[in-house]
Design an enzyme around this catalytic site. Sequence first.
Site, PDB file in Angstrom:
ATOM      1  CG  HIS A 198      -2.129  -0.770   1.143  1.00 25.71           C
ATOM      2  ND1 HIS A 198      -3.190  -0.410   0.363  1.00 25.71           N
ATOM      3  CD2 HIS A 198      -2.478  -1.945   1.721  1.00 25.71           C
ATOM      4  CE1 HIS A 198      -4.149  -1.310   0.477  1.00 25.71           C
ATOM      5  NE2 HIS A 198      -3.728  -2.257   1.292  1.00 25.71           N
ATOM      6  CB  ALA A 246      11.011 -23.974   6.971  1.00 23.05           C
ATOM      7  CE  LYS A 266      21.871 -10.876   6.410  1.00 23.22           C
ATOM      8  NZ  LYS A 266      22.800 -10.374   7.472  1.00 23.22           N
TER       9      LYS A 266
END
Length: 271
Positions: A198, A246, A266
């Site tokens: 937004h 994950a 990273k």
Amino acid sequence: MNGLALHPNKSLIRNIGLDNTGTNSTPNEFYEVNGSNPNVEVNRVEIEQSVIGTEAIKSYYRLSESAKKAKPNKLFKVVKGLSIFYKLPLFILELYKKRELIIYSKKRLTIKGAFISPLSTFHFDDARDINFGKGCYVGEFTTVWVINNSKEVRNSCLIVGDNTYIGEQNNIRASGGKISIGKNCLISQQVSIIAANHEYKKEDLIRNQPWSRVNNFVSIGDDVWVGCGVQILAGVTIGNGAVVAAGSVVTKDVDPYTIVAGVPAKKVNSR
């Protein structure tokens, strides 16, 4: 079915669900039964069928059957017929209000050789903005949004390549931007892919402002594995063959065939 229903005339259960000890509860004696006490000793008695109760039930259903067989008079038929013309505009109005919140299930999204779970939810304003390749899979409770800012600004799009698996409970937001997922990818569970942000100028409420047109995309290459609980933010490109561990939050581009992990994600290794 030639059976009997057992209705004790005195309850031995006391409902304490509305005694004001629970969260968001106020005192209410509506479900209280006089004399109910789970510790009272029960006097064992001979159980007999109630003739009065049985006849009352039979009489009730006899009346119901006779009412069904009764023919309505002409005036009733005319009023019932005219009522259709009153209900039809209201029905159309409700459909118009909900036109952007259609639950798009397997029955409406038919792709040859692909499976879209009936329990997945698609929100869109133009089905042509959604494109799945053959052999794709979309699991239960995955939510997909592809809503444009307006008829004039149509930049929302979702493209998924052949044989790509999208698991359960995923959140794919292509509203205000384009999400492209390549072929033969594995998108695990509870993954969020966000195509646009937004705008947030101080002069207006954030909720009233349109989607940003800067970095309003997510591009995922072929043969990419995205682990459970990953968050992929707007403006990110993930190269072919990459692996996202994950729980990672991807805020920058991921090079092909690299393994990334962490918050923010990273490089930790290569394939």
